[in-house]
Design an enzyme around this catalytic site. Structure first.
Site, PDB file in Angstrom:
ATOM      1  N   ALA C  15       0.827  -1.208   0.000  1.00 15.89           N
ATOM      2  CA  ALA C  15       0.000   0.000   0.000  1.00 15.89           C
ATOM      3  C   ALA C  15       0.862   1.259   0.000  1.00 15.89           C
ATOM      4  CB  ALA C  15      -0.928  -0.002   1.218  1.00 15.89           C
ATOM      5  N   PHE C 116      -9.929 -19.506  -5.915  1.00 14.47           N
ATOM      6  CA  PHE C 116      -9.618 -19.078  -4.558  1.00 14.47           C
ATOM      7  C   PHE C 116     -10.900 -19.069  -3.739  1.00 14.47           C
ATOM      8  CE2 PHE C 116      -6.467 -17.044  -1.855  1.00 14.47           C
ATOM      9  CZ  PHE C 116      -5.299 -17.506  -2.450  1.00 14.47           C
ATOM     10  N   ASP C 217       1.116  -0.157  15.039  1.00 18.66           N
ATOM     11  CA  ASP C 217       1.629   1.117  15.560  1.00 18.66           C
ATOM     12  C   ASP C 217       0.742   2.310  15.218  1.00 18.66           C
ATOM     13  OD1 ASP C 217       3.545  -0.782  15.744  1.00 18.66           O
ATOM     14  OD2 ASP C 217       5.190   0.437  14.971  1.00 18.66           O
ATOM     15  N   GLN C 236      -9.580 -11.820  10.909  1.00 18.46           N
ATOM     16  CA  GLN C 236      -9.641 -13.078  10.181  1.00 18.46           C
ATOM     17  C   GLN C 236      -8.601 -14.099  10.645  1.00 18.46           C
ATOM     18  OE1 GLN C 236      -8.450 -13.340   5.802  1.00 18.46           O
ATOM     19  NE2 GLN C 236     -10.635 -13.782   5.778  1.00 18.46           N
ATOM     20  N   HIS C 238      -6.926 -17.358   9.390  1.00 18.21           N
ATOM     21  CA  HIS C 238      -6.758 -18.135   8.167  1.00 18.21           C
ATOM     22  C   HIS C 238      -6.804 -19.599   8.554  1.00 18.21           C
ATOM     23  CE1 HIS C 238      -5.092 -19.705   4.493  1.00 18.21           C
ATOM     24  NE2 HIS C 238      -5.121 -18.503   3.942  1.00 18.21           N
ATOM     25  N   LEU C 248       1.880 -19.286   7.288  1.00 19.14           N
ATOM     26  CA  LEU C 248       0.754 -19.468   6.401  1.00 19.14           C
ATOM     27  C   LEU C 248       0.999 -20.493   5.307  1.00 19.14           C
ATOM     28  CD1 LEU C 248      -2.019 -18.008   6.175  1.00 19.14           C
ATOM     29  CD2 LEU C 248      -1.106 -17.200   4.021  1.00 19.14           C
ATOM     30  N   GLU C 251      -4.042 -20.306   0.619  1.00 21.78           N
ATOM     31  CA  GLU C 251      -5.308 -20.859   0.207  1.00 21.78           C
ATOM     32  C   GLU C 251      -5.206 -21.409  -1.220  1.00 21.78           C
ATOM     33  OE1 GLU C 251      -8.426 -18.342   1.564  1.00 21.78           O
ATOM     34  OE2 GLU C 251      -9.516 -18.683  -0.281  1.00 21.78           O
ATOM     35  N   ARG C 282     -12.824 -18.100   4.333  1.00 19.91           N
ATOM     36  CA  ARG C 282     -11.929 -18.464   5.425  1.00 19.91           C
ATOM     37  C   ARG C 282     -12.615 -18.642   6.767  1.00 19.91           C
ATOM     38  NH1 ARG C 282      -6.937 -14.636   3.486  1.00 19.91           N
ATOM     39  NH2 ARG C 282      -6.493 -15.980   1.712  1.00 19.91           N
ATOM     40  N   HIS C 349      -4.586 -13.807  11.097  1.00 20.11           N
ATOM     41  CA  HIS C 349      -4.072 -13.488   9.776  1.00 20.11           C
ATOM     42  C   HIS C 349      -4.287 -12.050   9.344  1.00 20.11           C
ATOM     43  CE1 HIS C 349      -2.759 -14.312   5.769  1.00 20.11           C
ATOM     44  NE2 HIS C 349      -3.926 -14.052   5.222  1.00 20.11           N
ATOM     45  N   ARG C 391     -12.704 -10.949   5.017  1.00 19.63           N
ATOM     46  CA  ARG C 391     -12.081 -10.670   3.732  1.00 19.63           C
ATOM     47  C   ARG C 391     -11.969 -11.935   2.896  1.00 19.63           C
ATOM     48  NH1 ARG C 391      -6.667 -11.149   1.739  1.00 19.63           N
ATOM     49  NH2 ARG C 391      -5.918 -11.891   3.745  1.00 19.63           N
TER      50      ARG C 391
HETATM   51  C1  LIG Z   1       1.368 -14.840   5.252  1.00 21.51           C
HETATM   52  C2  LIG Z   1       0.401 -13.939   4.562  1.00 21.51           C
HETATM   53  C3  LIG Z   1      -0.126 -14.294   3.323  1.00 21.51           C
HETATM   54  C4  LIG Z   1      -1.027 -13.479   2.667  1.00 21.51           C
HETATM   55  N1  LIG Z   1      -1.504 -13.849   1.438  1.00 21.51           N
HETATM   56  C5  LIG Z   1      -2.342 -13.016   0.772  1.00 21.51           C
HETATM   57  C6  LIG Z   1      -2.789 -13.315  -0.538  1.00 21.51           C
HETATM   58  O1  LIG Z   1      -2.451 -14.348  -1.099  1.00 21.51           O
HETATM   59  N2  LIG Z   1      -3.603 -12.469  -1.162  1.00 21.51           N
HETATM   60  C7  LIG Z   1      -3.998 -11.309  -0.582  1.00 21.51           C
HETATM   61  O2  LIG Z   1      -4.712 -10.570  -1.198  1.00 21.51           O
HETATM   62  N3  LIG Z   1      -3.573 -10.983   0.668  1.00 21.51           N
HETATM   63  C8  LIG Z   1      -2.764 -11.805   1.354  1.00 21.51           C
HETATM   64  N4  LIG Z   1      -2.338 -11.470   2.618  1.00 21.51           N
HETATM   65  C9  LIG Z   1      -2.711 -10.195   3.191  1.00 21.51           C
HETATM   66  C10 LIG Z   1      -1.850  -9.078   2.671  1.00 21.51           C
HETATM   67  O3  LIG Z   1      -0.614  -9.566   2.252  1.00 21.51           O
HETATM   68  C11 LIG Z   1      -1.575  -8.018   3.697  1.00 21.51           C
HETATM   69  O4  LIG Z   1      -2.739  -7.610   4.258  1.00 21.51           O
HETATM   70  C12 LIG Z   1      -0.933  -6.829   3.030  1.00 21.51           C
HETATM   71  O5  LIG Z   1       0.266  -7.217   2.443  1.00 21.51           O
HETATM   72  C13 LIG Z   1      -0.674  -5.681   3.951  1.00 21.51           C
HETATM   73  O6  LIG Z   1       0.062  -4.707   3.228  1.00 21.51           O
HETATM   74  P1  LIG Z   1       0.348  -3.287   3.786  1.00 21.51           P
HETATM   75  O7  LIG Z   1       1.014  -2.520   2.714  1.00 21.51           O
HETATM   76  O8  LIG Z   1      -0.880  -2.732   4.331  1.00 21.51           O
HETATM   77  O9  LIG Z   1       1.320  -3.517   4.997  1.00 21.51           O
HETATM   78  P2  LIG Z   1       2.725  -4.271   5.160  1.00 21.51           P
HETATM   79  O10 LIG Z   1       3.183  -4.891   3.917  1.00 21.51           O
HETATM   80  O11 LIG Z   1       2.613  -5.110   6.360  1.00 21.51           O
HETATM   81  O12 LIG Z   1       3.723  -3.110   5.419  1.00 21.51           O
HETATM   82  C14 LIG Z   1       3.698  -2.350   6.601  1.00 21.51           C
HETATM   83  C15 LIG Z   1       4.719  -1.261   6.449  1.00 21.51           C
HETATM   84  O13 LIG Z   1       4.553  -0.320   7.467  1.00 21.51           O
HETATM   85  C16 LIG Z   1       5.771  -0.026   8.071  1.00 21.51           C
HETATM   86  N5  LIG Z   1       5.521   0.378   9.445  1.00 21.51           N
HETATM   87  C17 LIG Z   1       4.795  -0.266  10.377  1.00 21.51           C
HETATM   88  N6  LIG Z   1       4.814   0.421  11.521  1.00 21.51           N
HETATM   89  C18 LIG Z   1       5.554   1.521  11.315  1.00 21.51           C
HETATM   90  C19 LIG Z   1       5.958   2.611  12.111  1.00 21.51           C
HETATM   91  N7  LIG Z   1       5.600   2.717  13.382  1.00 21.51           N
HETATM   92  N8  LIG Z   1       6.748   3.535  11.561  1.00 21.51           N
HETATM   93  C20 LIG Z   1       7.151   3.437  10.279  1.00 21.51           C
HETATM   94  N9  LIG Z   1       6.794   2.442   9.491  1.00 21.51           N
HETATM   95  C21 LIG Z   1       6.013   1.490   9.997  1.00 21.51           C
HETATM   96  C22 LIG Z   1       6.573  -1.279   7.911  1.00 21.51           C
HETATM   97  O14 LIG Z   1       7.929  -0.977   7.893  1.00 21.51           O
HETATM   98  C23 LIG Z   1       6.126  -1.772   6.565  1.00 21.51           C
HETATM   99  O15 LIG Z   1       6.895  -1.201   5.556  1.00 21.51           O
HETATM  100  C24 LIG Z   1      -1.443 -12.282   3.279  1.00 21.51           C
HETATM  101  C25 LIG Z   1      -0.922 -11.936   4.529  1.00 21.51           C
HETATM  102  C26 LIG Z   1      -0.024 -12.756   5.181  1.00 21.51           C
HETATM  103  C27 LIG Z   1       0.470 -12.373   6.521  1.00 21.51           C
END
Ligand SMILES: Cc1cc2nc3c(=O)[nH]c(=O)nc-3n(C[C@H](O)[C@H](O)[C@H](O)COP(=O)(O)OP(=O)(O)OC[C@H]3O[C@@H](n4cnc5c(N)ncnc54)[C@H](O)[C@@H]3O)c2cc1C
Ligand code: HEM
Ligand code: SF4
Ligand code: F3S
Ligand code: FES
Lengths: 254, 125, 585, 118
Positions: C15, C116, C217, C236, C238, C248, C251, C282, C349, C391
């Site tokens: 994101a 899926f 955080d 959720q 998983h 994990l 799926e 899930r 998850h 989700r």
């Molecule tokens: C094992 C696993 C498998 C998954 N498989 C799937 C899938 O197949 N398909 C699907 O759609 N979704 C899947 N998901 C869900 C999805 O991957 C996650 O929800 C998603 O990647 C979250 O992305 P994000 O960018 O929000 O956060 P993240 O990728 O978790 O990134 C968080 C970021 O925030 C930063 N951060 C955190 N706290 C602070 C702070 N205090 N100060 C500065 N920086 C901070 C971290 O450094 C990091 O860069 C899966 C999740 C997991 C755990």
């Protein structure tokens, strides 16, 4: 300094699971107060199936809170916790206790080599990422994109299967004897990344990347020592990929 | 060190094939040297004893221009191959730029002198 | 130190990187602040795929995808978000491909797609191939590709900077404060707009697929300002985590034909979801597994797991399309999916809830349209609410790119239109962070942070886990209170300034406690069962009373008190609307 | 010491043997070439070679050349063929075997001269 016994398991203990008695020898260093790195040994109990990272976490959480290292995902995907464990580069979270020690045995843990140690097991990763950035690690295709995807055959996609699997953990680069003595070598990780794009049929900057590989900081520095391949936690056949890049440069320039 | 961020940077930095050529040279010269050197060792050292390596023996053998050329090829190829190999080591282990420059300078001079010396020797017989 | 950027992005997961890329395209100065090196973010752990109705394998339409998302979310999904999402994601996936993402391919050379959980054709008739994948490393490829594009764009990164506080004054975000790990210094960042994308908080549970660094955080920081967290009760589990470890198992394994079996080898999902069996969403599969285990049909030493069976699949599929989890099973369990049944167990998850936002990612300050100017959120930590009460697999990666992009564009647009807000003097701006660190460093208490964290994780797992009830959750409220009191007695023993990871972990524990508090209060309050929120004392879904989002506020005037508010659910999209129906598969 | 496997030692030995041969070659060229300074000078140098450290050293140089030559071939095979990398370990053991054999062979042939001098 030897600490009290304690148990380092992530999994719940059932009575039937035998616990191993381990000595964990960690090379510690805090530039704020130490002139030189020194070894400290901790006594811990662990299960055979525990990760070395579980053990190190345990030491940090209950025995020596100042112990410093990087970690995040705990299952070998984020690339944070490359360490020199029992003399070889590995991810602490992908190394099980049973694979490196028997009960009563010792596990040694040191920071990876060739990068400046900032504190304990944590090193300065900037030079590593600089080398990564030097190979133009991004897709380049400046012709207008089609409305849908660019077509690529299954075989063509498969050519990137190994190199695109890299998690930039630096296990490889910091196991390379050439990199240890000379950081100007881009190192295997950067070459793997270059391979990823050189062998991508959709990418248009092949010649430029081959040019970078052709410099004296590039592939020609590799002396096929194979430490990188042995160290890679993602089982990337790194030396093979480097050799493929060497040949690509050779035929590309000929 | 290279730090290319753009196409143009990369193009500018990537103009020389020197390392590639040396790399190929190491392999080709190596291939040839296998025959030359192993042959040389076999002949001068296993087949004939060192005691035969008297002044006269050497002079006699080298009277034949074919042997002259054989020996000269060994001299040239192995010096070049070895010198470039040693350059790899120097570039790896001698990390400060100024040091590297003079170490290389001295080393190349020695090799060049030896080459001249060997060549003169060979052909003055 | 003081920095100034038009747009700041917090977090460098999928994101954050998407938002940074798009904000930069909007001609404003952008910096991305992350507590991890970007490629270490947990997006890289996502395996299965990213769902989009490309129709590369079978006929598919965005309407079907929208329907599945709404139904999967047990009708708590905001349908306007679902519609935007289901349409946008198609372009977004093509865009990822154009950024070079190495997708797996169909024989015709198009992006490969597979089945899926919960994704169906023709509004629920049968499973459909919708998940676009790159082997079982889709998240890894997305993270790498987006980071690469940011390198190309020359994005400024502040790596290993931990955000400790947001500066919000009179409903406007002015910037933030961050702690630089390598120096121990506090930095003030002044900005016109801030985008939060700091990921989930799965570490409040004991068995979890989430990274050690996912501690909620920014949710907590937001919440500490008296701002609401939405739908925190929906968390959720998983169904398939490696037994004991929680790592994990995608799926996609069931999408490729893997079958869940209990101790007698029975394919028990046939009983719980006769139509789509193992490919049910899930929440349903997780509950089915737990039911099997509770009724004594579990496997393993403690009979607390069930098996996933792949042995009937061809070796090429297992070692090719499922290479990642094959490697995990071999590494951590010493088992080979080609010939062994692999024991699995549900694992914490994904947070459906989080910081409430509108469709542009703008943060909401209440349930009736109030916003925080200049503050945006996206990714797992935000709640648009696309996922409602549960989700669907592959919809999170989609969420990241669709809403990450929208937040980036909106933030840049906003930043172009406004002046920099006033910002307090450095000392005032950093006061809260300084106080926090002072307390953690100079306290006299002897509490061990790790011990508190462990108790939190175990109690959350037991009391606010897959099956919930009023009694346990009420007990958990008290446990959290007690743990928070003990947290006040935590003192950091490492005095060093540089790389003080002990200090960071102690700080993160504080964040986790807040998230757990909001979650437990929200869950206790919702007296129905919906999606992932399943109550043994209120087993039915109750649309008459509960078809609404929970908004949990910290009571700033009374310690340990949570104020619950609500927000209506958007029951209509822009062109389509789906009536709430019982959710059966 | 890093606990690398075959490849690491193959590289280290290749480099050391290469440098050693180079050193020997430089001496060799000098000594052989020295006949242009006349026979006396030439023989004087060659008598020095008769000292036992040189005799033993010669054995090692021989083994070193054989190792370097065959490992060089191993490297070339790895560089130019796809399968070379896959069999690098086996090839290295082959190289080692050849080197040890030729070391023994040379020692055997040279034994009389080694102990007895020329
Ligand atoms: C094992 C696993 C498998 C998954 N498989 C799937 C899938 O197949 N398909 C699907 O759609 N979704 C899947 N998901 C869900 C999805 O991957 C996650 O929800 C998603 O990647 C979250 O992305 P994000 O960018 O929000 O956060 P993240 O990728 O978790 O990134 C968080 C970021 O925030 C930063 N951060 C955190 N706290 C602070 C702070 N205090 N100060 C500065 N920086 C901070 C971290 O450094 C990091 O860069 C899966 C999740 C997991 C755990
Ligand atoms: C007999 C046949 C020989 C063969 C087949 C051979 C082959 C090779 C090859 C292929 C390399 C390149 C290694 C690499 O890039 O990793 C090399 C390096 C080298 N060779 Fe040779 N060589 C031979 C003889 C010699 C001789 C006679 C000398 C000394 C004069 C020599 C000295 C070196 C040195 C110093 C290196 C550099 C080693 C390094 O950097 O790792 N070689 N050789
Ligand atoms: S190639 Fe392997 S060892 Fe090297 S950085 Fe990538 S994953 Fe790590
Ligand atoms: S260890 Fe180094 S020398 Fe080459 S094969 Fe690997 S990069
Ligand atoms: S902690 Fe992520 S790779 Fe080890």
């Amino acid at each position: 300094m030897t600490q009290t016994h304690a148990q380092a398991s992530s999994a719940p203990v059932s009575a039937s699971v035998p616990m191993l008695q381990l000595k964990v020898k960690v090379l510690r260093f805090d530039p704020e107060k130490d002139k030189k790195a020194y070894w400290t040994t901790y006594d811990v109990e662990a299960q055979a199936g525990d990760r070395v990272l579980d053990v190190i976490n345990h030491i940090k959480w209950y025995l020596e809170p100042s112990l410093t290292f990087r970690r995040s995902c705990m299952h070998g995907i984020c690339g944070s916790d490359a360490m020199l464990i029992n003399g070889r580069n590995r991810l602490a979270c992908k190394t099980l206790v049973r694979d490196v020690a028997k009960s009563g045995g010792t596990i040694t843990v040191e920071p990876i080599r060739g990068l400046k140690v900032e504190k304990d097991l944590l090193v300065d990763m900037e030079p590593f990422f600089d080398s990564y950035k030097a190979i133009m690690p991004y897709f380049i295709n400046e012709s207008p994109a089609p409305a849908a995807e660019r077509i690529q055959s299954e075989e063509e996609a498969e050519r990137m299967a190994h190199s695109s699997n890299c998690i930039l953990c630096a296990c490889c680069t910091t196991s390379c004897p050439i990199f240890w003595v000379n950081g100007s070598y881009l190192g295997p990780a950067a070459i793997v990344q270059a391979h990823r794009f050189i062998f991508d049929t959709r990418d248009e900057a092949t010649q430029q990347r081959l040019g970078i590989m052709n410099q004296n900081t590039g592939v020609w520095r590799c002396r096929t020592a194979y430490n990188c391949t042995e160290a890679c936690p993602r089982d990337i056949p790194i030396t093979q990929l480097i050799e493929e890049v060497k040949r690509a440069v050779m035929y590309g320039q000929a | 060190m290279i730090r290319a961020r753009t196409f143009t940077d990369a193009r500018q930095q990537a103009h020389s094939n020197a390392e590639l050529n040396w790399w190929i040279f190491m392999r080709i010269s190596g291939l040839i040297l296998v025959f030359l050197i192993l042959g040389h060792i076999y002949m001068t050292f296993i087949q004939v004893s060192e005691s035969d390596a008297t002044f006269d023996a050497v002079v006699n053998k080298l009277a034949n221009p074919a042997w002259k050329f054989y020996d000269w090829l060994i001299l040239a190829l192995s010096l070049l191959h070895g010198a470039n190999g040693a350059r790899y080591s120097i570039e790896d282990y001698v990390r400060s730029r100024p040091n590297r420059a003079w170490v290389k300078g001295v080393f190349y001079t020695v090799i060049a002198l030896l080459f001249a010396f060997g060549t003169v020797g060979l052909f003055s017989i | 130190m003081h920095h100034r950027y038009d747009v700041l992005v917090v977090g460098a997961g999928g994101a954050g990187l998407m938002a940074a890329l798009y904000a930069a395209k909007g001609n404003v100065s952008v910096a991305c602040i992350s507590k991890l090196y970007p490629t270490r973010s947990h997006t890289g752990a996502a395996q299965g795929g990213i769902g989009a109705a490309l129709g590369n394998v079978q006929e598919d339409h965005w309407e079907w995808h929208m329907f599945d998302t709404v139904k999967g979310g047990d009708y708590l999904t905001d349908q306007d978000a679902a519609e935007v999402f289901a349409k946008d994601i198609i372009d977004a996936v093509y865009e990822l491909e154009h950024m070079g993402l190495p997708f797996s391919r169909t024989p015709e050379g198009k992006i490969a797609q597979r089945k899926f959980g919960g994704h169906t054709r023709d509004f629920g008739k049968a499973a459909v191939e919708r998940s676009c994948y790159a082997k079982d490393r889709t998240g890894h490829m997305i993270l790498q590709t987006l980071y690469q594009q940011n390198v190309k764009a020359g994005t400024t990164f502040f790596n290993e900077f931990h955000v400790t506080d947001l500066l919000i004054e009179d409903g406007r975000c002015q910037g933030l404060v961050a702690y630089e790990l390598s120096t121990g210094e506090l930095h003030t960042f002044h900005a016109k707009a801030v985008i939060l994308a700091a990921g989930g908080y799965g570490r409040v549970f004991k068995i979890t697929s989430n990274a050690l660094t996912l501690t909620g955080d920014l949710m907590s920081i937001y919440y500490r300002k008296g701002l609401p967290l939405e739908d925190m009760e929906f968390y959720q589990f998983h169904p398939t985590g490696l037994a004991k470890l929680g790592i994990l198992v995608t799926e996609g394994i069931r999408g490729e034909g893997g079958i869940l079996r209990n101790d007698s080898g029975e394919r028990f999902m046939e009983r719980y979801a006769p139509t789509i069996k193992d490919l049910a969403p899930r929440d349903i599969v997780s509950r089915s597994i737990i039911t099997e285990i509770r009724e004594g049909r579990g496997v393993g030493r403690d009979k607390d797991a069930v098996n996933i069976d792949l042995t009937h699949l061809p070796r090429e599929v297992i070692e090719g399309k499922l290479a990642e989890i094959t490697d995990l099973a071999r590494t951590y369990l010493g088992m080979d999916p080609v010939k062994d049944l692999v024991p699995i167990q549900p694992t914490a998850h994904y947070a459906m809830g989080g910081i409430p936002t509108n469709l542009d990612g703008l943060c909401l300050s209440d349930g009736s349209g109030g916003t925080v100017e200049g503050l945006y959120a996206a990714g797992e930590q935000a709640c648009v609410s696309l996922h409602g009460a549960n989700r669907l697999g592959t919809n999170s990666l989609g969420d990241l790119v669709v809403f990450g992009r929208r937040a980036g564009i909106a933030a840049a647009k906003y930043a172009r239109q406004v002046e920099y807000p006033d910002i307090p003097e450095t000392e005032d701006a950093q006061r809260e962070s300084v106080d926090l660190f002072e307390r953690l460093r100079n306290g006299s208490g002897k509490e061990n942070a790790a011990a508190i964290r462990k108790e939190l994780q175990e109690s959350m797992m037991n009391n606010v886990g897959i099956f919930r009830n009023g009694k346990d959750m009420a007990a958990q409220v008290d446990i959290i209170k007690e743990l928070k009191a003990r947290y006040q007695g935590v003192t950091v023993s490492d005095p060093s300034r540089r790389y003080n990871s002990e200090l960071i972990e102690a700080m993160e524990l504080g964040f986790m406690l807040d998230c757990a508090e909001a979650m437990t209060a929200s869950a206790l309050n919702r007296t129905e069962s919906r999606g992932a929120h399943d109550r043994e004392d209120f087993t039915e879904r109750n649309d008459a009373e509960w078809l609404k989002h929970t908004m949990a506020y910290k009571n700033l005037n009374k310690a340990d008190d949570v104020i619950i508010g609500y927000k209506p659910v958007a029951l209509k999209g822009f062109t389509r609307a789906f009536e709430p129906k019982p959710r059966v598969y | 010491m890093y606990r690398g496997r075959e490849g690491q030692w193959a590289f280290l030995l290749h480099r050391l043997s290469g440098l050693a041969i180079l050193a020997y070659l430089m001496l060799h060229v000098f000594s052989i070439g020295s006949f242009i300074f006349g026979e006396r000078f030439y023989m004087a140098i060659h008598e020095t070679y008769d000292l036992w450290p040189f005799r033993i050293g010669l054995l090692f140089v021989t083994a070193g050349v054989v190792y370097h030559a065959f490992n060089g071939l191993r490297i070339i095979v790895m560089d130019f063929t796809g399968f070379g990398v896959a069999y690098q370990r086996q090839m290295w053991y082959g190289v080692l075997a050849i080197s040890v054999l030729s070391f023994i062979g040379a020692a055997w042939t040279l034994y009389p001269r080694l102990v007895g001098g020329y």
